[in-house]
Design a protein around this motif. Sequence first.
Motif, PDB file in Angstrom:
ATOM      1  N   THR A  56       0.855  -1.189   0.000  1.00 14.63           N
ATOM      2  CA  THR A  56       0.000   0.000   0.000  1.00 14.63           C
ATOM      3  C   THR A  56       0.889   1.236   0.000  1.00 14.63           C
ATOM      4  N   PHE A  57       0.653   2.133  -0.947  1.00 16.80           N
ATOM      5  CA  PHE A  57       1.424   3.375  -1.053  1.00 16.80           C
ATOM      6  C   PHE A  57       0.714   4.430  -0.220  1.00 16.80           C
ATOM      7  N   GLY A  58       1.367   4.852   0.874  1.00 17.23           N
ATOM      8  CA  GLY A  58       0.754   5.793   1.805  1.00 17.23           C
ATOM      9  C   GLY A  58       1.325   7.191   1.711  1.00 17.23           C
ATOM     10  N   ILE A  59       0.836   8.076   2.569  1.00 13.33           N
ATOM     11  CA  ILE A  59       1.242   9.479   2.540  1.00 13.33           C
ATOM     12  C   ILE A  59       2.730   9.646   2.833  1.00 13.33           C
ATOM     13  N   ASP A  60       3.291   8.849   3.741  1.00 10.54           N
ATOM     14  CA  ASP A  60       4.724   8.942   4.030  1.00 10.54           C
ATOM     15  C   ASP A  60       5.553   8.536   2.816  1.00 10.54           C
ATOM     16  N   ASP A  61       5.045   7.572   2.051  1.00 13.80           N
ATOM     17  CA  ASP A  61       5.738   7.153   0.824  1.00 13.80           C
ATOM     18  C   ASP A  61       5.693   8.264  -0.216  1.00 13.80           C
ATOM     19  N   GLY A  62       4.557   8.999  -0.250  1.00 12.94           N
ATOM     20  CA  GLY A  62       4.448  10.131  -1.158  1.00 12.94           C
ATOM     21  C   GLY A  62       5.440  11.239  -0.813  1.00 12.94           C
ATOM     22  N   ARG A  63       5.616  11.479   0.486  1.00 15.80           N
ATOM     23  CA  ARG A  63       6.578  12.497   0.925  1.00 15.80           C
ATOM     24  C   ARG A  63       8.007  12.071   0.612  1.00 15.80           C
ATOM     25  N   PHE A  64       8.280  10.787   0.787  1.00 11.51           N
ATOM     26  CA  PHE A  64       9.612  10.254   0.479  1.00 11.51           C
ATOM     27  C   PHE A  64       9.914  10.415  -1.009  1.00 11.51           C
ATOM     28  N   LEU A  65       8.909  10.136  -1.835  1.00 12.39           N
ATOM     29  CA  LEU A  65       9.079  10.288  -3.282  1.00 12.39           C
ATOM     30  C   LEU A  65       9.348  11.742  -3.649  1.00 12.39           C
ATOM     31  N   LYS A  66       8.648  12.661  -2.989  1.00 15.39           N
ATOM     32  CA  LYS A  66       8.855  14.087  -3.235  1.00 15.39           C
ATOM     33  C   LYS A  66      10.283  14.489  -2.895  1.00 15.39           C
ATOM     34  N   THR A  67      10.828  13.932  -1.814  1.00 14.49           N
ATOM     35  CA  THR A  67      12.213  14.218  -1.425  1.00 14.49           C
ATOM     36  C   THR A  67      13.187  13.689  -2.465  1.00 14.49           C
ATOM     37  N   LEU A  68      12.948  12.466  -2.925  1.00  9.69           N
ATOM     38  CA  LEU A  68      13.820  11.878  -3.946  1.00  9.69           C
ATOM     39  C   LEU A  68      13.779  12.694  -5.232  1.00  9.69           C
ATOM     40  N   GLU A  69      12.594  13.160  -5.587  1.00 12.44           N
ATOM     41  CA  GLU A  69      12.437  13.927  -6.820  1.00 12.44           C
ATOM     42  C   GLU A  69      13.222  15.233  -6.764  1.00 12.44           C
ATOM     43  N   SER A  70      13.371  15.794  -5.579  1.00 14.93           N
ATOM     44  CA  SER A  70      14.050  17.083  -5.440  1.00 14.93           C
ATOM     45  C   SER A  70      15.559  16.987  -5.653  1.00 14.93           C
ATOM     46  N   HIS A  71      16.113  15.766  -5.576  1.00 16.18           N
ATOM     47  CA  HIS A  71      17.555  15.587  -5.771  1.00 16.18           C
ATOM     48  C   HIS A  71      17.923  15.694  -7.253  1.00 16.18           C
ATOM     49  N   LYS A  72      19.058  16.236  -7.514  1.00 10.96           N
ATOM     50  CA  LYS A  72      19.524  16.357  -8.891  1.00 10.96           C
ATOM     51  C   LYS A  72      19.947  15.009  -9.449  1.00 10.96           C
ATOM     52  N   SER A  73      19.862  14.898 -10.765  1.00 10.25           N
ATOM     53  CA  SER A  73      20.292  13.674 -11.442  1.00 10.25           C
ATOM     54  C   SER A  73      21.788  13.460 -11.225  1.00 10.25           C
ATOM     55  N   ALA A  74      22.158  12.226 -10.895  1.00  6.05           N
ATOM     56  CA  ALA A  74      23.569  11.907 -10.656  1.00  6.05           C
ATOM     57  C   ALA A  74      24.362  11.937 -11.954  1.00  6.05           C
ATOM     58  N   GLY A  75      23.705  11.562 -13.055  1.00  3.98           N
ATOM     59  CA  GLY A  75      24.410  11.514 -14.340  1.00  3.98           C
ATOM     60  C   GLY A  75      24.121  12.694 -15.234  1.00  3.98           C
ATOM     61  N   GLY A  76      23.290  13.608 -14.766  1.00  4.78           N
ATOM     62  CA  GLY A  76      22.974  14.786 -15.560  1.00  4.78           C
ATOM     63  C   GLY A  76      21.990  14.517 -16.680  1.00  4.78           C
ATOM     64  N   LYS A  77      21.337  13.350 -16.660  1.00  8.92           N
ATOM     65  CA  LYS A  77      20.379  13.020 -17.720  1.00  8.92           C
ATOM     66  C   LYS A  77      18.999  12.791 -17.102  1.00  8.92           C
ATOM     67  N   LYS A  78      18.250  11.828 -17.655  1.00  8.60           N
ATOM     68  CA  LYS A  78      16.907  11.548 -17.170  1.00  8.60           C
ATOM     69  C   LYS A  78      16.904  10.892 -15.794  1.00  8.60           C
ATOM     70  N   LYS A  79      15.895  11.258 -14.999  1.00  8.34           N
ATOM     71  CA  LYS A  79      15.634  10.563 -13.741  1.00  8.34           C
ATOM     72  C   LYS A  79      14.314   9.812 -13.904  1.00  8.34           C
ATOM     73  N   ILE A  80      14.344   8.524 -13.582  1.00  9.02           N
ATOM     74  CA  ILE A  80      13.159   7.676 -13.756  1.00  9.02           C
ATOM     75  C   ILE A  80      12.734   7.117 -12.407  1.00  9.02           C
ATOM     76  N   PHE A  81      11.450   7.269 -12.082  1.00 13.88           N
ATOM     77  CA  PHE A  81      10.889   6.686 -10.864  1.00 13.88           C
ATOM     78  C   PHE A  81       9.794   5.694 -11.255  1.00 13.88           C
ATOM     79  N   VAL A  82       9.905   4.481 -10.737  1.00  6.71           N
ATOM     80  CA  VAL A  82       8.885   3.459 -10.972  1.00  6.71           C
ATOM     81  C   VAL A  82       8.258   3.118  -9.625  1.00  6.71           C
ATOM     82  N   ILE A  83       6.944   3.313  -9.515  1.00  6.62           N
ATOM     83  CA  ILE A  83       6.223   2.997  -8.279  1.00  6.62           C
ATOM     84  C   ILE A  83       5.306   1.819  -8.549  1.00  6.62           C
TER      85      ILE A  83
END
Length: 234
Positions: A56-83
């Motif tokens: 079950t994807f909950g509100i804390d998981d949504g906040r965690f995803l938001k934090t991950l999204e705020s980080h810059k790409s390590a390789g300077g290219k696309k960032k892909i998130f699969v939930i």
Amino acid sequence: MKPLKESYKKDKFLHHAYLVRGEREFALPALTGFFEQELDIAIKGNPDLVILEYDTFGIDDGRFLKTLESHKSAGGKKKIFVIVSNFFTHEAQNALLKIFEDPKPDTHFFIISSNPETLLPTLKSRLYQISIESGVEGNKDVINFALEFLAMSPQGRLEAPFIKELIEEKNKQKAIVFADSITEIIYGLLKKELPARALLFEEILMCRGYLKDRSASLKLILEHLSLILPQIKK
């Protein structure tokens, strides 16, 4: 997956967020194969490819995803998130909606779910929807039986030929499709009974998790579903 491949080959454009309807066992390998073959993205050891799996994807998981999204790409290219999840809480869906309403460049999300009907219309409207078939034959038959199954008494369910056939065949993949069909039907029929529906979803998801365990008894799981699910007539 074919429409996604053809669309990308034609336009070289990747939508900000996708909803992938399908079973994790089939959808996730197909999706990572697309990343590797069409996008030239490394699957292993790539910090810019994040795969998150939940019951079950909950509100804390949504906040965690938001934090991950705020980080810059390590390789300077696309960032892909699969939930990957078959159930998203109402609060978590609103959190996802906020993320998708303000897309960041070269950041892309893929939600894999076998129960997209449980998502809010406002969230689904933000997602480009594709389907990855599981390859399980007779899905329509399974869905039709799921309707009949819910209308039966507990004893009638235990004696139903379809259930006996599943147990004899030990077909856990087909049983997963059956469990997902039940979830979709309950979602549609119990729209106003949110607390009761949530409890039923938890029970079904628990059983679904056991179906992926090789050592779990398919007979006991199906018997449990037969007994705990309410009799629901359309």
